[in-house]
Each structure stands twice: as C-alpha cells, then as structure tokens.
Design a protein around this motif. Structure first.
Motif, PDB file in Angstrom:
ATOM      1  N   LYS B   2       0.843  -1.202   0.000  1.00  7.80           N
ATOM      2  CA  LYS B   2       0.000   0.000   0.000  1.00  7.80           C
ATOM      3  C   LYS B   2       0.876   1.249   0.000  1.00  7.80           C
ATOM      4  O   LYS B   2       0.618   2.206  -0.727  1.00  7.80           O
ATOM      5  N   LYS B   5       2.531   1.746  -3.294  1.00  8.88           N
ATOM      6  CA  LYS B   5       1.577   2.247  -4.277  1.00  8.88           C
ATOM      7  C   LYS B   5       1.246   3.699  -4.015  1.00  8.88           C
ATOM      8  O   LYS B   5       1.047   4.496  -4.916  1.00  8.88           O
ATOM      9  N   ARG B   6       1.230   4.060  -2.746  1.00  9.58           N
ATOM     10  CA  ARG B   6       0.943   5.438  -2.386  1.00  9.58           C
ATOM     11  C   ARG B   6       2.077   6.362  -2.810  1.00  9.58           C
ATOM     12  O   ARG B   6       1.878   7.486  -3.245  1.00  9.58           O
ATOM     13  N   TRP B  10       1.228  10.483  -8.063  1.00  8.28           N
ATOM     14  CA  TRP B  10       1.804  11.645  -8.719  1.00  8.28           C
ATOM     15  C   TRP B  10       2.454  12.638  -7.763  1.00  8.28           C
ATOM     16  O   TRP B  10       3.538  13.150  -8.031  1.00  8.28           O
ATOM     17  N   TYR B  14       6.232  14.004  -8.292  1.00  5.92           N
ATOM     18  CA  TYR B  14       6.371  15.364  -8.780  1.00  5.92           C
ATOM     19  C   TYR B  14       7.142  16.232  -7.795  1.00  5.92           C
ATOM     20  O   TYR B  14       7.972  17.060  -8.182  1.00  5.92           O
ATOM     21  N   LEU B  18      10.557  18.209  -8.582  1.00  7.86           N
ATOM     22  CA  LEU B  18      10.627  19.662  -8.408  1.00  7.86           C
ATOM     23  C   LEU B  18      11.800  20.051  -7.507  1.00  7.86           C
ATOM     24  O   LEU B  18      12.536  21.017  -7.786  1.00  7.86           O
ATOM     25  N   TYR B  21      15.020  19.546  -9.464  1.00  6.84           N
ATOM     26  CA  TYR B  21      15.188  20.607 -10.456  1.00  6.84           C
ATOM     27  C   TYR B  21      15.622  21.909  -9.797  1.00  6.84           C
ATOM     28  O   TYR B  21      16.484  22.630 -10.314  1.00  6.84           O
ATOM     29  N   THR B  22      15.039  22.202  -8.638  1.00  6.02           N
ATOM     30  CA  THR B  22      15.401  23.419  -7.917  1.00  6.02           C
ATOM     31  C   THR B  22      16.865  23.385  -7.495  1.00  6.02           C
ATOM     32  O   THR B  22      17.595  24.377  -7.652  1.00  6.02           O
ATOM     33  N   PHE B  24      19.246  21.684  -8.843  1.00  7.09           N
ATOM     34  CA  PHE B  24      20.073  21.801 -10.041  1.00  7.09           C
ATOM     35  C   PHE B  24      20.154  23.251 -10.522  1.00  7.09           C
ATOM     36  O   PHE B  24      21.223  23.739 -10.904  1.00  7.09           O
ATOM     37  N   THR B  25      19.030  23.942 -10.483  1.00  7.38           N
ATOM     38  CA  THR B  25      19.012  25.342 -10.924  1.00  7.38           C
ATOM     39  C   THR B  25      19.904  26.196 -10.039  1.00  7.38           C
ATOM     40  O   THR B  25      20.640  27.067 -10.519  1.00  7.38           O
ATOM     41  N   LEU B  26      19.839  25.975  -8.741  1.00  4.95           N
ATOM     42  CA  LEU B  26      20.691  26.735  -7.825  1.00  4.95           C
ATOM     43  C   LEU B  26      22.168  26.423  -8.053  1.00  4.95           C
ATOM     44  O   LEU B  26      23.014  27.317  -8.019  1.00  4.95           O
ATOM     45  N   ASP B  28      23.442  25.451 -10.853  1.00  5.29           N
ATOM     46  CA  ASP B  28      23.810  26.056 -12.135  1.00  5.29           C
ATOM     47  C   ASP B  28      24.097  27.545 -11.979  1.00  5.29           C
ATOM     48  O   ASP B  28      25.003  28.083 -12.593  1.00  5.29           O
ATOM     49  N   ALA B  29      23.301  28.196 -11.133  1.00  2.00           N
ATOM     50  CA  ALA B  29      23.454  29.641 -10.978  1.00  2.00           C
ATOM     51  C   ALA B  29      24.666  30.011 -10.140  1.00  2.00           C
ATOM     52  O   ALA B  29      25.354  30.996 -10.436  1.00  2.00           O
ATOM     53  N   PHE B  30      24.954  29.225  -9.116  1.00  2.00           N
ATOM     54  CA  PHE B  30      25.952  29.653  -8.132  1.00  2.00           C
ATOM     55  C   PHE B  30      27.225  28.827  -8.118  1.00  2.00           C
ATOM     56  O   PHE B  30      28.230  29.293  -7.598  1.00  2.00           O
TER      57      PHE B  30
END
Lengths: 176, 438
Positions: B2, B5-6, B10, B14, B18, B21-22, B24-26, B28-30
């Motif tokens: 259970k 499956k839980r 999504w 997700y 997220l 990705y955040t 990675f973005t930080l 990339d920037a710094f």
C-alpha cells in the motif's frame, strides 16, 4: 470502460488547508531570507506566499462554498502541479534578483508551470462542457471504480452524486 | 505494498522532481562553472567566440588583442607594443622582495618589504609613508593577507551576500610574522581591524601610486591615486586565468599571480549571464544586460567613457578601440559631475555598503577607491557619497564596481581594507576578475 474518481469528500477543503500551510511556510521563509539580504528586496520573493494562497486557497474556498463541480483527476493535478512550479520559480527568481544572478532554468520552470496551470484550467472547462454542467458524464460507462488508495473498508455502498446520469449504468465496487 | 503504491502516486514523484530541479538550478546559478575560456588557449591564437566565450583555435583576427606574450598586441590590424594581458599560468610573474623606504609591516617569505616587478627589469619600487617613519600599513597589525579559507559567499550584483561556493585551491604567499597574522592565517586575520589613516606611496619607472586612507561619512575609505606612463599598465585579470561563469578566486590571489602592485575587484561578470565583457582587448560576452545597463569602457588611449548597452553593441565598442568594458554600475561621475543622487540605488540595494569604484582624472591618471562597510568602524557609503569621493579625488569619469563583501583593495602584496560579508568577520571573497596596475 471504468471510470476512476477521486475520493472527493472535502477535497477542496483539504486542498485549501494544505495550500494555506504552504503559504504560511513561504511567508516565514521570505521574512527569514530578508533578514540576511542586507535590505535588498525582490517582488518575486515579497509576494511569494501569495501565489499558493491566491491560486489555490481562494479557489478551493470558492469551490467549497459554492459547491461547484469538482475538477477531474487530471485537471486537478495539472493545475496544482503548475501552481507548484510557478511558486518555486518565483522563489528562485527572488533569490536570483537579490543575489544579482540568474539562470535560464528558472525561466524554463516558470514556463512549464504556466503551461500546466493553463492546461489544468482548460481541461476543467472541457470537463464541464462535456458534462453539460451535470457533473460527471457516465454515458456508456459500464462500471464505476474506486481509486486504489481510497480506503473502502466497511463501505457498504457507493453512491453517485445526484447530478450524475447513471441511467442504464451498472455500478460495482472495484476492490484492490 | 500500500505504501509503495501510495508513493508511486503523482504527488510525491512530482515533489521529488521539483526539488531536484530546484537544486540543479541553484547549482547552475551559483556553483557550476560553464562557458569557460582559458587564456592559454587565446595565447595560441584562438579567437574568442563572443556568444559563447569559447575558442575555436583559429588564427587571430585583426580585431582582437593578442596576448602580449609574443611581444606585440594587435588590434584592428595595427601593431602596438607592450601591454596586453600576460598569461600568468607560465609562472613568470616573479618578485624579488625589494625594500622600500620607511619600512612597512608586510608578511613575506623572503623577509619583508614590498614586492617589485622583475618581469620587465624595472627597479624595485620605493614606498614612503606620509611621515617618513616606519609605520604599519593601513589595516595595521592585522593587515589582511590572502586567506586560505574556503571562499565565502560571493558578492552579489547589488552589494549583498548570496550563495556559497567552494574556493579553488591555491598556494598562499608565505607570511612573515609579527603582523598579527597567525601561521595558519586564520583567527587573527578574521577580526575587523580599525585602519589607520594616512598615506602610502609606491613609485617605479612608469608607475606611481599614492594610497590615502581616510574617514568619510563614518566610513574608512581607501583612495589610490595612480599615474602611469603607459596606459597599457592598467589591465584586467581573470580568476584562474579563465573566463567563465562561476569561475572565481580571491582578488589577492589573482593580483599576486599577476604581480600587481595595486588591484581592486572588478565587476564580477561571472555571476551573471549577460552584460558586455571585454578584457584586455578580447570580447568574451556580447549579450546585453537590461536596457538601462551602464558600462564603463576603457579605450586603448587610456580614456574612460560610460555608455549604455542599449545604445551600442559590444563589437562596436571593440571596433572603437575598447580594451576593457565593465558591466556593473551605475556610472558615478561624468564630465566631472555626479550621475547619481541620494535616492539612487543599485538594484534595490541598501544605501550604505562597502564599495569599489574606479575613476579617471585624465588618460594615464586614475583613481581606485574601496570603502569598508557593515562594521562598527565603517558604516559604508551610498552611491552618492561614493560619487562625491570620486569627484573630490579629481575624477572626470567614475564608475561603480561590485561592492559589498567583494570590495577588496590589494596594494604591495597586502589587502588594505576590511573585506567582509556581514561585518562580523573579515574574509576575502572570491571574485571573477580584478582591475590592476603593475
């Protein structure tokens, strides 16, 4: 065809509460961040908490109060995913504005969020049009299922909302 | 089952995506360096691609300065001698620790005294103090030496702190004792020291530097008056001798490697993706920043001009003879008059901050200014106050460079100011570039 439906009990109330908690957390984050930003501010950071509040809490409240037809699974998740992406993107933009930096990936995330949000809204409108304002269209549906993560223990019967046309439909519980 | 499956629904998937990705973005920037161009590649005759900053290894074209390792610097097809950027990777920047009058407390592995430039055979520079007596340098006992600490957070474009980064490893110049610097260069150097006002000078063939430490508006300000015979002496240095995003080193490390007599931090171009970058005659980046971005242009005749990126392209500047273009701003002084008012800010920055600025009295006569800030001794300067300092120094044109914790002045082997992030601790910041004379 099997139609899977959400456990819609208090869906919008729960959604609104969770979004409100996130909004409060983001507001605290903003206040703390500004303590260390040497009086440098960014609108994206200042109004960060307003995004989940205005985009999720308020609509959820309206849905609940006005008893509006609930969104379907995909429109619901698309919209919320988009709002989450937009919120994170706004936070990143605020950080970059304050630091004087930038990243193209923040822009990509914002675009993704906008697309998801708009798609979610459009899908909801389509759902409503197809249902002709009468809730879920079950025409041609032979069975109604319950989502796997819904606890049906002890449930003796499953009802369908009054505005759903179930003429000639047979209804049964789909167990896990 | 259970729970599994839980988890495979999504929302958690997700959320994880997220967060990833955040992060990675930080990064990339710094953190993540990119668009790097090694100066050693340019030495081989490669042409810098303005868009990407990458070299293509092709033959040098006429509109680029060639590194002066060959003895010539060419631009627009003409030949000029001397100057240009000398790649320092070859390690031919040496010092001989020549002595100076008046003495000075300076940590040096070879027994003290200011460094001299031996590269061009010039004699050791002489240094005098205003009273002719032995005295400590501005910054006193705790003169700040190049620190070995991991780099602190880099300076943001608007004078604030942000991000964190690993400092590139480097060798540190050996230190003498007795100046408050501990052998491991840590605690004694991190406390904010009260500077001593006064003047200090350096002169050699073709270069005279007079450093004045004074207090302006509750802030210690270091004003270096520079006179050069050859305007090519005013040069730019890059961290790790490499152009690139998120490539950084301490000002003192870059200055030491390039045998600079006097150096200040530049515009920290590496923190951003846009804004013209021309260094020592090479165009590294031609992507314009915002519409109202003011840049400082230094031409090959040694003159300064403040331009707006929306009015001229980087290539046009290069064709006009620009050898250095800095993209930070705003412009402080033009035609001898202040360009900023008390209400002006740098991207919503706090009024009073450590500052760095460069100005021109006339071609060959320049002013480098660094101010402390965020400490009990030094409140910091607003842009209008900084403009006033530049005007008082006689500048006809002056420009604001990256400030805050990046503000660093290096003079005769020492850091003369108190670079600090939050005012509690002196710690030099890694920057992407410097402006220096030697």
């Amino acid at each position: 065809m099997t139609l899977f439906t959400l456990n819609n009990d208090n869906l919008m109330k729960r959604t609104g509460k969770v979004a409100f908690v996130f909004a409060v957390i983001l507001a605290i984050f903003t206040v703390v961040y500004y303590q260390f930003s040497h009086n440098v501010y960014s609108d994206y950071m200042t109004y960060l908490a307003l995004i989940p509040f205005l985009a999720v809490c308020v609509p959820a409240f309206i849905f609940e109060r006005l008893n509006l037809p609930l969104p379907g699974y995909y429109s619901y998740h698309l919209y919320l995913s988009g709002i989450a992406a937009l919120t994170v993107s706004s936070g990143l933009r605020g950080i970059f504005d304050i630091a004087g930096n930038d990243s193209v990936y923040q822009v990509y995330l914002a675009a993704f969020g906008a697309v998801c949000t708009i798609s979610g809204v459009v899908l909801y409108v389509i759902e409503r049009i197809k249902g002709k304002g009468k809730g879920v269209n079950v025409e041609g549906i032979k069975e109604i299922g319950v989502r796997e993560d819904v606890n049906v223990e002890g449930v003796k019967e499953i009802g369908v909302r009054e505005d759903v046309n179930v003429e000639d439909a047979s209804v049964k519980v789909v167990e896990e | 089952m259970k729970i599994i499956k839980r988890l495979i629904s999504w929302t958690p998937i997700y959320s994880l995506l997220l967060v990833a990705y955040t992060v990675f973005t930080l990064l990339d920037a710094f953190v993540i360096p990119h668009d790097m161009v090694k100066l050693s590649a340019l030495e081989e005759g490669g042409e810098v691609s303005a868009a990407t900053g990458e070299t293509d290894g092709s033959t040098e074209k006429g509109d680029r300065h060639k590194p002066s390792g060959s003895g010539d610097a060419t631009t627009d097809g003409s030949t000029e001698k001397g100057g240009g950027h000398k790649p320092s990777g070859s390690g031919d920047a040496t010092t001989d620790g020549s002595s100076g009058k008046g003495g000075r407390h300076k940590p040096s592995g070879n027994g003290g005294g200011p460094r001299s430039r031996s590269e061009d055979g010039s004699s050791g520079g002489e240094s005098t103090t205003s009273d002719g007596e032995t005295r400590r340098r501005p910054g006193g006992e705790g003169s700040h030496k190049p620190s070995e600490k991991p780099g602190g957070r880099k300076e943001s474009a608007d004078g604030t702190e942000s991000g964190g980064r690993q400092k590139p490893s480097r060798t540190k110049s050996s230190e003498g004792g007795g100046n408050g610097a501990s052998d491991d260069g840590t605690d004694a150097q991190t406390a904010v020291k009260t500077p001593e006002t006064g003047t200090d000078t350096y002169s050699s063939d073709g270069l005279t530097v007079k450093l004045t430490t004074k207090k302006v508006n509750d802030t210690y300000v270091y004003v270096a008056d520079v006179v050069v015979e050859d305007v090519d002496s005013l040069q730019a240095g890059l961290a790790e001798d490499t152009f690139g995003r998120n490539v950084s080193e301490d000002t003192s490390v870059i200055a030491e490697r390039l045998s600079a007599v006097l150096a200040i931090n530049g515009d920290y171009y590496g923190f951003r993706n846009a804004g013209y970058v021309i260094r020592n005659g090479y165009l590294y980046r031609e992507k314009a920043s915002s519409d109202d971005q003011e840049d400082l242009v230094i031409y090959k005749d040694g003159s300064f001009e403040i331009i707006n990126e929306s009015e001229v392209t980087a290539k046009e500047l290069l064709e006009k003879g620009a050898v250095q273009v800095y993209s930070f701003g705003p412009g402080l002084v033009s035609d001898g008059k202040a360009m900023v008012t008390a209400g002006d800010e740098v991207d919503k920055a706090m009024s009073s901050n450590p500052r760095t600025a460069i100005g021109m009295v006339e071609a060959g006569h320049y002013v480098f200014v660094v101010s402390d800030g965020r400490t009990e001794d030094s409140e910091g300067l607003s842009l209008a106050e900084l403009a006033d300092v530049m005007i008082d120094a006689g500048c006809k044109v002056a420009y604001n460079l990256d400030g805050g914790g990046s503000s660093t002045m290096y003079f005769k082997g020492e850091i003369v100011n108190n670079p600090t992030t939050n005012g509690n601790r002196v710690d030099e910041r890694s920057v992407s570039d410097i402006v220096y004379v030697k």
